[in-house]
Design an enzyme around this catalytic site. Structure first.
Site: not given
Length: 322
Positions: A17, A160, A197, A261
């Site tokens: 990340d 999610n 995400e 990410h």
């Protein structure tokens, strides 16, 4: 100007990340998830390559129990109105361990010129419309407005996490409406988990682009892309369009699995650079989240004739030596 700058990849090992921010002082500031998920580190270097060997400073450590005590994920460092901010997600421990994946989003503040120094102050939780799983916040400024983009579970929607955007009244407080701008809908977004995400923002060619990551954190992990006209209402979901295909994904040929990410930066030559994590093997033993070998990588990317970014494919692990 040099073209197609090559980097020694992995750039930083066992850092997932990854977030790189180039500040006006000429330094690149780096933070990322550490394998232990127990602390937030910041390091800096005058070059991207130098981040590999830069000595990290610990900005914050998790609590032993209760809130903010488990799975410290995906920190980002930003400079807003003369102060430094770190956005991150944290879960909590309970007697039954059921809270280990029930994250909320938090903010730290530091007013030192060098964020490796000074004191990081907890500004608390960023409150959204629901008390539900939330993570991977990023911020950007546009036309004098500070925006917050994050991933969250809507209790009324299957899946999610979706992506949301809101204005901020200050770097730790949302104001006004909160708009869902993306939900997992394509087959490549719902493998293992239905996930959107890890948003990152880059503005170019009259548009605002938001990259994000989708699916489980194994070799299926990949990046998607949203786009909006820079003059549109960014809080209107209709302003955002989504690429129907992933824009960056596993390359079996190059031995790179689950890239995603990401963050964006610019190198010393003015080239746009994609910072991301990936593994160099496909099969994982146990839960992918506890496999530590998502390494930080860097590669230059270009722009298509239609003004959209072209990330190419994740490059092979480098044979170059530092």
């Amino acid at each position: 100007m040099p073209r197609n700058q090559e980097y020694v990849n992995p750039l930083v090992e066992q850092r997932a990340d990854p977030w790189v921010y180039k500040h006006s002082d000429g330094y690149y500031y780096f933070t990322a998830s550490v394998p232990e998920y127990d602390r937030i580190e910041v390091r800096r270097s005058l070059t991207l390559e130098g981040l590999a060997d830069a000595v990290p400073a610990v900005a914050w450590r998790k609590y032993e129990t209760g809130m903010l005590s488990a799975n410290i994920w995906a920190p980002e460092i930003h400079y807003i109105s003369g102060k430094w901010y770190i956005y991150f997600a944290a879960a909590h421990t309970t007697e039954t361990k059921e809270g280990l994946f029930d994250h909320r989003m938090y903010v730290l503040e530091n007013d030192a010129a060098n964020p490796l120094e000074g004191e990081w102050i907890e500004k608390g939780q960023v409150k959204t419309a629901w008390e539900s799983f939330a993570l991977d916040a990023t911020t950007f400024q546009h036309k004098g407005v500070l925006y917050y983009v994050w991933a969250q579970k809507d209790p009324e929607i299957p899946g999610n996490s979706n992506l949301y955007i809101s204005e901020m009244s200050n770097p730790w407080t949302l104001q006004g409406k909160q708009t869902m701008i993306s939900t997992p809908q394509y087959p490549w977004e719902v493998i293992g988990f239905s996930v959107n995400e890890g948003a990152a923002v880059i503005k170019r060619n009259g548009r605002i682009f938001i990259s994000y990551s989708a699916s489980a954190t194994d070799y299926n992990y990949c990046m998607g892309l949203l786009a909006a006209d820079e003059d549109s209402d960014l809080l209107d979901a209709a302003s955002w369009s989504k690429s129907p295909e992933p824009v960056f994904c596993t390359s079996e040929e190059n031995g790179q699995y689950g890239p995603g990410h990401n963050s964006f930066t610019v190198n010393e030559h003015g080239e746009d650079v994609l910072i991301y994590h990936a593994r160099n093997y496909k099969e994982i033993t146990g839960d992918p989240l506890y496999d530590p070998n998502r390494h930080t990588r860097a590669q230059v990317f270009r722009w298509n004739a239609d003004g959209t970014p072209n990330f190419g494919v994740p490059v092979k692990d480098s044979q170059l030596k530092r």
